[in-house]
Motif scaffolding. Structure first.
Motif, PDB file in Angstrom:
ATOM      1  N   ALA A 296      53.929 -21.711  25.925  1.00 40.96           N
ATOM      2  CA  ALA A 296      53.937 -20.281  26.289  1.00 40.96           C
ATOM      3  C   ALA A 296      55.259 -19.631  25.881  1.00 40.96           C
ATOM      4  CB  ALA A 296      53.702 -20.124  27.790  1.00 40.96           C
ATOM      5  N   LEU A 297      56.347 -20.326  26.135  1.00 38.25           N
ATOM      6  CA  LEU A 297      57.654 -19.749  25.787  1.00 38.25           C
ATOM      7  C   LEU A 297      57.763 -19.498  24.285  1.00 38.25           C
ATOM      8  CD1 LEU A 297      59.836 -21.868  28.209  1.00 38.25           C
ATOM      9  CD2 LEU A 297      59.693 -19.368  28.206  1.00 38.25           C
ATOM     10  N   LEU A 298      57.271 -20.428  23.482  1.00 38.32           N
ATOM     11  CA  LEU A 298      57.354 -20.242  22.024  1.00 38.32           C
ATOM     12  C   LEU A 298      56.434 -19.109  21.554  1.00 38.32           C
ATOM     13  CD1 LEU A 298      57.477 -23.953  20.793  1.00 38.32           C
ATOM     14  CD2 LEU A 298      59.257 -22.229  20.479  1.00 38.32           C
ATOM     15  N   VAL A 299      55.244 -19.033  22.137  1.00 38.94           N
ATOM     16  CA  VAL A 299      54.302 -17.973  21.737  1.00 38.94           C
ATOM     17  C   VAL A 299      54.868 -16.606  22.124  1.00 38.94           C
ATOM     18  CG1 VAL A 299      52.033 -16.961  22.257  1.00 38.94           C
ATOM     19  CG2 VAL A 299      52.225 -19.424  21.819  1.00 38.94           C
ATOM     20  N   TYR A 300      55.334 -16.486  23.349  1.00 35.16           N
ATOM     21  CA  TYR A 300      55.823 -15.182  23.809  1.00 35.16           C
ATOM     22  C   TYR A 300      57.103 -14.788  23.069  1.00 35.16           C
ATOM     23  CZ  TYR A 300      52.594 -16.120  27.713  1.00 35.16           C
ATOM     24  OH  TYR A 300      51.503 -16.421  28.476  1.00 35.16           O
ATOM     25  N   LYS A 315      59.357 -18.158  10.946  1.00 34.57           N
ATOM     26  CA  LYS A 315      59.717 -19.416  11.617  1.00 34.57           C
ATOM     27  C   LYS A 315      59.191 -19.432  13.059  1.00 34.57           C
ATOM     28  CE  LYS A 315      63.777 -19.945  13.368  1.00 34.57           C
ATOM     29  NZ  LYS A 315      65.250 -19.944  13.467  1.00 34.57           N
ATOM     30  N   GLU A 316      59.401 -18.332  13.768  1.00 33.56           N
ATOM     31  CA  GLU A 316      58.999 -18.282  15.184  1.00 33.56           C
ATOM     32  C   GLU A 316      57.484 -18.437  15.326  1.00 33.56           C
ATOM     33  OE1 GLU A 316      60.971 -16.199  13.639  1.00 33.56           O
ATOM     34  OE2 GLU A 316      62.877 -16.209  14.707  1.00 33.56           O
ATOM     35  N   ALA A 317      56.737 -17.771  14.427  1.00 32.56           N
ATOM     36  CA  ALA A 317      55.267 -17.851  14.507  1.00 32.56           C
ATOM     37  C   ALA A 317      54.800 -19.260  14.162  1.00 32.56           C
ATOM     38  CB  ALA A 317      54.630 -16.835  13.564  1.00 32.56           C
ATOM     39  N   ALA A 318      55.446 -19.872  13.162  1.00 27.61           N
ATOM     40  CA  ALA A 318      55.046 -21.237  12.773  1.00 27.61           C
ATOM     41  C   ALA A 318      55.338 -22.216  13.907  1.00 27.61           C
ATOM     42  CB  ALA A 318      55.773 -21.652  11.494  1.00 27.61           C
ATOM     43  N   LYS A 321      52.701 -21.558  16.658  1.00 27.09           N
ATOM     44  CA  LYS A 321      51.348 -22.063  16.334  1.00 27.09           C
ATOM     45  C   LYS A 321      51.332 -23.593  16.331  1.00 27.09           C
ATOM     46  CE  LYS A 321      47.471 -22.223  13.259  1.00 27.09           C
ATOM     47  NZ  LYS A 321      47.240 -23.592  12.838  1.00 27.09           N
ATOM     48  N   TRP A 322      52.297 -24.169  15.668  1.00 27.70           N
ATOM     49  CA  TRP A 322      52.323 -25.633  15.559  1.00 27.70           C
ATOM     50  C   TRP A 322      52.403 -26.273  16.951  1.00 27.70           C
ATOM     51  CZ3 TRP A 322      57.259 -28.820  15.174  1.00 27.70           C
ATOM     52  CH2 TRP A 322      56.947 -30.178  15.106  1.00 27.70           C
ATOM     53  N   TYR A 323      53.397 -25.887  17.714  1.00 25.48           N
ATOM     54  CA  TYR A 323      53.599 -26.548  19.002  1.00 25.48           C
ATOM     55  C   TYR A 323      52.428 -26.269  19.956  1.00 25.48           C
ATOM     56  CZ  TYR A 323      55.454 -28.507  23.172  1.00 25.48           C
ATOM     57  OH  TYR A 323      55.583 -29.297  24.292  1.00 25.48           O
ATOM     58  N   ALA A 324      52.033 -25.007  20.056  1.00 21.87           N
ATOM     59  CA  ALA A 324      51.003 -24.657  21.054  1.00 21.87           C
ATOM     60  C   ALA A 324      49.661 -25.308  20.727  1.00 21.87           C
ATOM     61  CB  ALA A 324      50.847 -23.141  21.146  1.00 21.87           C
ATOM     62  N   THR A 325      49.292 -25.365  19.446  1.00 18.18           N
ATOM     63  CA  THR A 325      47.975 -25.947  19.129  1.00 18.18           C
ATOM     64  C   THR A 325      47.998 -27.466  19.306  1.00 18.18           C
ATOM     65  OG1 THR A 325      48.488 -26.039  16.752  1.00 18.18           O
ATOM     66  CG2 THR A 325      47.308 -24.096  17.536  1.00 18.18           C
ATOM     67  N   GLU A 326      49.117 -28.098  18.929  1.00 15.76           N
ATOM     68  CA  GLU A 326      49.212 -29.555  19.114  1.00 15.76           C
ATOM     69  C   GLU A 326      49.262 -29.888  20.616  1.00 15.76           C
ATOM     70  OE1 GLU A 326      49.287 -32.121  16.848  1.00 15.76           O
ATOM     71  OE2 GLU A 326      49.077 -30.842  15.088  1.00 15.76           O
ATOM     72  N   ALA A 327      50.040 -29.110  21.370  1.00 12.56           N
ATOM     73  CA  ALA A 327      50.149 -29.361  22.813  1.00 12.56           C
ATOM     74  C   ALA A 327      48.794 -29.143  23.485  1.00 12.56           C
ATOM     75  CB  ALA A 327      51.202 -28.431  23.427  1.00 12.56           C
ATOM     76  N   ALA A 328      48.074 -28.098  23.062  1.00 16.87           N
ATOM     77  CA  ALA A 328      46.761 -27.833  23.672  1.00 16.87           C
ATOM     78  C   ALA A 328      45.810 -28.992  23.383  1.00 16.87           C
ATOM     79  CB  ALA A 328      46.188 -26.525  23.140  1.00 16.87           C
ATOM     80  N   GLY A 329      45.908 -29.588  22.197  1.00 16.13           N
ATOM     81  CA  GLY A 329      45.085 -30.760  21.880  1.00 16.13           C
ATOM     82  C   GLY A 329      45.386 -31.889  22.860  1.00 16.13           C
ATOM     83  N   ARG A 330      46.671 -32.101  23.121  1.00 15.28           N
ATOM     84  CA  ARG A 330      47.048 -33.191  24.053  1.00 15.28           C
ATOM     85  C   ARG A 330      46.586 -32.862  25.479  1.00 15.28           C
ATOM     86  NH1 ARG A 330      51.729 -32.993  20.667  1.00 15.28           N
ATOM     87  NH2 ARG A 330      52.849 -31.633  22.100  1.00 15.28           N
ATOM     88  N   VAL A 331      46.746 -31.609  25.875  1.00 12.53           N
ATOM     89  CA  VAL A 331      46.358 -31.210  27.238  1.00 12.53           C
ATOM     90  C   VAL A 331      44.845 -31.384  27.430  1.00 12.53           C
ATOM     91  CG1 VAL A 331      46.179 -29.230  28.815  1.00 12.53           C
ATOM     92  CG2 VAL A 331      48.323 -29.652  27.576  1.00 12.53           C
ATOM     93  N   CYS A 332      44.068 -30.912  26.455  1.00 15.65           N
ATOM     94  CA  CYS A 332      42.606 -31.021  26.591  1.00 15.65           C
ATOM     95  C   CYS A 332      42.188 -32.487  26.579  1.00 15.65           C
ATOM     96  CB  CYS A 332      41.891 -30.247  25.476  1.00 15.65           C
ATOM     97  SG  CYS A 332      42.118 -28.460  25.634  1.00 15.65           S
ATOM     98  N   ASP A 333      42.877 -33.294  25.779  1.00 21.30           N
ATOM     99  CA  ASP A 333      42.560 -34.725  25.734  1.00 21.30           C
ATOM    100  C   ASP A 333      42.829 -35.379  27.097  1.00 21.30           C
ATOM    101  OD1 ASP A 333      41.888 -37.126  24.055  1.00 21.30           O
ATOM    102  OD2 ASP A 333      43.860 -37.723  24.800  1.00 21.30           O
ATOM    103  N   ARG A 334      43.951 -35.032  27.716  1.00 25.24           N
ATOM    104  CA  ARG A 334      44.258 -35.623  29.032  1.00 25.24           C
ATOM    105  C   ARG A 334      43.247 -35.157  30.081  1.00 25.24           C
ATOM    106  NH1 ARG A 334      49.683 -33.790  28.086  1.00 25.24           N
ATOM    107  NH2 ARG A 334      50.883 -35.398  27.030  1.00 25.24           N
ATOM    108  N   ALA A 335      42.827 -33.900  29.952  1.00 29.36           N
ATOM    109  CA  ALA A 335      41.836 -33.396  30.919  1.00 29.36           C
ATOM    110  C   ALA A 335      40.546 -34.197  30.801  1.00 29.36           C
ATOM    111  CB  ALA A 335      41.580 -31.908  30.685  1.00 29.36           C
TER     112      ALA A 335
END
Ligand SMILES: Cc1cc2nc3c(=O)[nH]c(=O)nc-3n(C[C@H](O)[C@H](O)[C@H](O)COP(=O)(O)OP(=O)(O)OC[C@H]3O[C@@H](n4cnc5c(N)ncnc54)[C@H](O)[C@@H]3O)c2cc1C
Length: 385
Positions: A296-300, A315-318, A321-335
């Motif tokens: 969230a901090l990186l996106v905002y 740079k900020e957008a990359a 996108k990179w961190y949030a999409t990879e992190a969301a993959g890990r979060v959904c996997d743990r769920a």
């Protein structure tokens, strides 16, 4: 979705806060079934996207795309993705498909196309990728031949969201062999003679997607966006903005996965106690929550920087996108993991989220491409001292 802690962060204005709360209220009043895009009785993904675009547009919820208010777009995508992938997709495509015209279009182009996109009456699309030119945009082979009376376009596009339902395509085609100025952007009406929708592509979660064939399609010079040779710059500047919002959609999916997991572990009885009482489970929840906040901090931050007037946020957008999409993959996997057998069962929300979130690490620049972009930008920054 709980907005209180997010909106308390200093990235947002009161206007963002009021709008997000009103939008949340509107979403809560819709029937929950509206968001279940895979229900047996649900209309086709194409029909759902058209309906969402019309509804979001007629209620004024697409306005952040009109103003290119990146924070408002990010919040809206987060709120939509929290509930359903196709609702978010419809919002995102009206923004991405119109972005090049909003940013670089002539007054006449903006007047002609944008009101219909933002009212949801007309469906937008962004046609850059080809079968042999995805990450490698320089391999793009679709050609637009400059003639006295306009351009003649030949080629094939692949993986185009909204192919077949869009009324208008923003198309990127080669106008010369120049490595840096070889591409140009055009507005092409779906009804143009010689434009055919090819095969439809089915992905692991519902997503109107397909190929487009351009066979001698003629467009006037006035259909070109910006100058000849500006295409690459136009595509990248548009993606800069929308990549940050892909991170926001990932955040919405991740927040939902976390909420589902949290409520499950608080209820599920195991070994005579609750699943939440196991320390390894608490550890997983802590990891999920921390990754969500970091994303969230990186996106905002990226959204804030653009809204504050930064010319480019590459740079900020990359990073977002990179961190949030990879992190969301890990979060959904743990769920999914915390739900055990139920987690992989069709019809479970976490099973759907696991599929919904996957493509975000590939489209609008794969994760590895974002890493290259980040490093390239950093290496260009002046040395200290
Ligand atoms: C659901 C979905 C919707 C899409 N919507 C659109 C759309 O609306 N408009 C549009 O124009 N396109 C769209 N695309 C296309 C998308 O942008 C491309 O799929 C994406 O850019 C990757 O290109 P590619 O599939 O050709 O993979 P490739 O370019 O072949 O890359 C394959 C893999 O190689 C790796 N890779 C690539 N480059 C590097 C590198 N430099 N270093 C290390 N590894 C690397 C990555 O892991 C990448 O995933 C969509 C794709 C999907 C899946």
């Amino acid at each position: 979705m709980r907005l209180d802690s997010t909106l308390a962060w200093p990235f947002f204005t009161d206007e963002h806060r009021v709008r997000a709360e009103r939008f949340e209220g509107w979403l809560e009043r819709l029937l929950p079934e509206r968001f279940d895009s895979e229900a047996a009785q649900a209309p086709s993904p194409e029909e759902q996207v058209r309906a969402w675009a019309r509804e979001l547009g007629s209620e004024g919820w697409l306005d952040p795309c009109k103003r290119l208010d990146v924070r408002a777009m990010a919040l809206a995508r987060e709120q939509l993705a929290y509930r359903g992938g196709l609702a978010d997709f419809a919002f995102a495509m009206q923004g991405l498909g119109s972005g090049a015209i909003s940013l670089f279009g002539s007054a006449e182009q903006r007047e002609r196309y944008l009101p219909e996109f933002f009212s949801g009456a007309s469906i937008a699309a962004f046609a850059l990728s080809e079968e042999h030119a995805g990450s490698d945009v320089s391999a793009l082979a679709t050609r637009a031949l400059h003639r006295d009376d306009g351009y003649v376009i030949d080629g094939e596009k692949c993986w185009i969201s909204n192919a077949g339902i869009a009324d208008t395509y923003v198309l990127f085609a080669r106008t010369s062999e120049s490595p840096s100025k070889g591409l140009s952007a055009f507005i092409v009406d779906a009804a143009a003679e010689g434009l055919a929708v090819g095969r439809s592509i089915r992905t692991m979660s519902p997503h109107p997607l397909g190929t487009l064939r351009f066979n001698g399609v003629r467009v006037p010079h006035s259909a070109r966006i910006g100058e000849e040779g500006d295409g690459f710059r136009i595509a990248m500047a548009t993606l800069d903005i929308f990549r940050a919002t892909v991170g926001a959609a990932a955040l919405g999916f991740a927040r939902r996965a976390f909420d589902e997991a949290r409520s499950h572990v608080l209820q599920r009885e195991i070994y005579g106690a609750k699943l939440a009482d196991l320390q390894l489970v608490s550890g997983m929840l802590a990891e999920m929550a921390t990754e969500i906040d970091a994303a969230a901090l990186l996106v905002y931050r990226a959204a804030f920087a653009k809204d504050a007037g930064a010319a480019r946020i590459t740079k900020e957008a990359a990073m977002a996108k990179w961190y949030a999409t990879e992190a969301a993959g890990r979060v959904c996997d743990r769920a999914v993991q915390l739900f055990g057998g139920r987690g992989v069962t069709h019809g479970e929300i976490v099973e759907r989220l696991y599929r919904d979130v996957r493509a975000l690490r590939i489209y609008e620049g794969a994760s590895e491409v974002q890493q290259v972009v980040i490093a390239r930008t950093l290496l260009k920054e002046p040395l200290l001292g």
